[in-house]
Design an enzyme around this catalytic site. Sequence first.
Site, mmCIF file in Angstrom:
data_model
loop_
_atom_site.group_PDB
_atom_site.id
_atom_site.type_symbol
_atom_site.label_atom_id
_atom_site.label_comp_id
_atom_site.label_asym_id
_atom_site.label_seq_id
_atom_site.Cartn_x
_atom_site.Cartn_y
_atom_site.Cartn_z
ATOM 1 N N CYS A 169 -53.093 19.495 10.654
ATOM 2 C CA CYS A 169 -53.179 20.752 9.906
ATOM 3 C C CYS A 169 -54.635 21.212 9.776
ATOM 4 O O CYS A 169 -55.254 21.097 8.713
ATOM 5 C CB CYS A 169 -52.547 20.650 8.532
ATOM 6 S SG CYS A 169 -52.365 22.317 7.840
ATOM 7 N N CYS A 351 -49.050 27.259 10.693
ATOM 8 C CA CYS A 351 -49.945 26.809 9.638
ATOM 9 C C CYS A 351 -49.949 27.868 8.531
ATOM 10 O O CYS A 351 -50.599 28.911 8.695
ATOM 11 C CB CYS A 351 -51.351 26.630 10.226
ATOM 12 S SG CYS A 351 -52.504 25.915 9.059
HETATM 13 P P1 FAD Z 1 -46.619 11.449 10.079
HETATM 14 O O1 FAD Z 1 -45.647 12.310 9.349
HETATM 15 O O2 FAD Z 1 -47.978 11.305 9.513
HETATM 16 O O3 FAD Z 1 -45.929 10.023 10.268
HETATM 17 C C1 FAD Z 1 -46.515 8.987 11.025
HETATM 18 C C2 FAD Z 1 -45.894 7.673 10.543
HETATM 19 O O4 FAD Z 1 -46.231 6.637 11.458
HETATM 20 C C3 FAD Z 1 -46.424 7.258 9.170
HETATM 21 O O5 FAD Z 1 -45.355 7.126 8.256
HETATM 22 C C4 FAD Z 1 -47.139 5.943 9.428
HETATM 23 O O6 FAD Z 1 -46.987 5.010 8.376
HETATM 24 C C5 FAD Z 1 -46.432 5.444 10.707
HETATM 25 N N1 FAD Z 1 -47.264 4.515 11.486
HETATM 26 C C6 FAD Z 1 -48.594 4.599 11.747
HETATM 27 N N2 FAD Z 1 -48.993 3.518 12.436
HETATM 28 C C7 FAD Z 1 -47.894 2.749 12.622
HETATM 29 C C8 FAD Z 1 -47.669 1.501 13.272
HETATM 30 N N3 FAD Z 1 -48.673 0.818 13.842
HETATM 31 N N4 FAD Z 1 -46.419 1.002 13.291
HETATM 32 C C9 FAD Z 1 -45.394 1.686 12.717
HETATM 33 N N5 FAD Z 1 -45.549 2.856 12.074
HETATM 34 C C10 FAD Z 1 -46.781 3.391 12.031
HETATM 35 N N6 FAD Z 1 -47.947 20.725 8.650
HETATM 36 C C11 FAD Z 1 -47.330 21.926 8.623
HETATM 37 O O7 FAD Z 1 -46.450 22.175 9.442
HETATM 38 N N7 FAD Z 1 -47.652 22.870 7.688
HETATM 39 C C12 FAD Z 1 -48.579 22.646 6.744
HETATM 40 O O8 FAD Z 1 -48.840 23.503 5.893
HETATM 41 C C13 FAD Z 1 -49.256 21.389 6.745
HETATM 42 N N8 FAD Z 1 -50.196 21.125 5.818
HETATM 43 C C14 FAD Z 1 -50.771 19.898 5.785
HETATM 44 C C15 FAD Z 1 -51.717 19.628 4.805
HETATM 45 C C16 FAD Z 1 -52.296 18.385 4.708
HETATM 46 C C17 FAD Z 1 -53.328 18.134 3.652
HETATM 47 C C18 FAD Z 1 -51.904 17.350 5.597
HETATM 48 C C19 FAD Z 1 -52.479 15.964 5.468
HETATM 49 C C20 FAD Z 1 -50.977 17.610 6.593
HETATM 50 C C21 FAD Z 1 -50.415 18.885 6.716
HETATM 51 N N9 FAD Z 1 -49.509 19.205 7.733
HETATM 52 C C22 FAD Z 1 -48.897 20.434 7.741
HETATM 53 C C23 FAD Z 1 -49.355 18.300 8.894
HETATM 54 C C24 FAD Z 1 -48.074 17.483 8.888
HETATM 55 O O9 FAD Z 1 -47.931 16.763 7.705
HETATM 56 C C25 FAD Z 1 -48.100 16.544 10.085
HETATM 57 O O10 FAD Z 1 -48.395 17.278 11.244
HETATM 58 C C26 FAD Z 1 -46.770 15.832 10.280
HETATM 59 O O11 FAD Z 1 -46.513 15.002 9.178
HETATM 60 C C27 FAD Z 1 -46.797 15.040 11.575
HETATM 61 O O12 FAD Z 1 -45.674 14.218 11.689
HETATM 62 P P2 FAD Z 1 -45.794 12.820 12.459
HETATM 63 O O13 FAD Z 1 -44.444 12.211 12.421
HETATM 64 O O14 FAD Z 1 -46.462 13.010 13.746
HETATM 65 O O15 FAD Z 1 -46.818 11.979 11.569
#
Ligand code: FAD
Length: 422
Positions: A169, A351
């Site tokens: 983000c 976003c």
């Molecule tokens: P995540 O949801 O972060 O999940 C990754 C998971 O993998 C975690 O639970 C972690 O524990 C696990 N993991 C890591 N390493 C390992 C390992 N070695 N073994 C097993 N598991 C592991 N997105 C929007 O669409 N709109 C917004 O307005 C927005 N605002 C945001 C504001 C902030 C402050 C933040 C921090 C994020 C924001 N986002 C927003 C971004 C959004 O939250 C992420 O893009 C989204 O969560 C990505 O999903 P993901 O599954 O890739 O990662």
Amino acid sequence: MRTTTVVYAQHFKLLVVGGGAGGLGAASKFARKLPLGSVGIVEPRGDHYYQPGFTLVGGGLMTLEANRKRQQDLIPKNATWIKDKVEMFTPTRNSVKLKGGEEITYDYMVIAMGVRLRFDMIKGAKEALDTPGVCSNYSPFYVEKHYREAMNFKGGNAVYTFPNTPIKCAGAPQKACYITDSILRKRGVRDKAHMIYATSLKRLFGIESYLKSLEKVAREKDIDVRTRWNLIEVDSGNKMATFELLDDEAKPTGKTEKIEYSLLHIGPPCSAPEALRTSPFADKTGFMDVDAASLQSKNFPNVFGVGDCMNTPNAKTAAAVSSHLKTIERNLSQVMQGKTPCMEYDGYASCPLVVSTNRVILAEFNSKGPMETTPFDQSKPTYWAYLMKRYLMPALYWNGLIKGFWNGPATIRNCSRLVKSK
Ligand code: FAD
């Protein structure tokens, strides 16, 4: 006395690594399609946060608790949760090794590990987060502190930073800055603040129409925007932030500048998690090397990626995850049937740029330009877009995305295009 560690091997038809937005969404989709016990999810954390809500938590517009649920309540019924983390991938044996020592094998795998926050890449930042004035909306441990700092701010420099790495983000550091401006105005202390937004990028946003609106917002709010500035050190004893100045290619020029801060909000550098970074799935940047259209691993065709951990050029957002999920649902199913992937990810990301405590620019785009869902001009800050950010999107996340029911707004966008063209 010698002790023996017994390590049990488990096998899953589909192993999902990471139980965040992308991992839960993928596991939910396939747990519905495959027989009971076919899907395993490796996820170490007991709490699951709706991270897009952190912006509102940091602005005092939502509680952290409202954005947290227990992971055990979110794991799909037909899937098995392995509460551990992957330490090593051995794709030549279709296996992963967990921190606890166990080995798990799979027929197919989805990697959805997100990014790792790397406060450690800024000298002194980790320690500084526990000192007065320093905070970050990116971390559940320091997001509430941002609101407290804004409410206690008495005067001086309020500095918001954006790192010189990929970041999830990318709008979030700006949102934090704009909300604080509104809070300080409401509190009647804005004239005592010099608000600085220091970014390693060359401009505020990559898409022209949103860039213009954001430049106007920053101008109207009297925010001192410093481009090609990268935070490299925090000296919390002297409340001093050091920046390296970057050239047009974002390379260090060797020059530095210091700013004394009263409030410092850190947009942390991000990298792929270590186990991924050091695995055969990674490219040289450490992110998962996938085909940007099919989201299939370039080297291991039985493995797909979802979300922030991939090297695709889209903005790293939960909104992008919705379109990733639609793509891999189709493509992984094809591969499971011995066919080749046929669906292409369109690069969609979104976003919602919160520019005050009640206005949002609802940016939706891919690398070519805007991909707006509604028939209205979304580059203007509006109250209805704020209401969507505050109420509709969290509901969509908890009830749609992570349950594998929300595939992004493409269908609605096509309908609203018809309305527009009439
Ligand atoms: P995540 O949801 O972060 O999940 C990754 C998971 O993998 C975690 O639970 C972690 O524990 C696990 N993991 C890591 N390493 C390992 C390992 N070695 N073994 C097993 N598991 C592991 N997105 C929007 O669409 N709109 C917004 O307005 C927005 N605002 C945001 C504001 C902030 C402050 C933040 C921090 C994020 C924001 N986002 C927003 C971004 C959004 O939250 C992420 O893009 C989204 O969560 C990505 O999903 P993901 O599954 O890739 O990662």
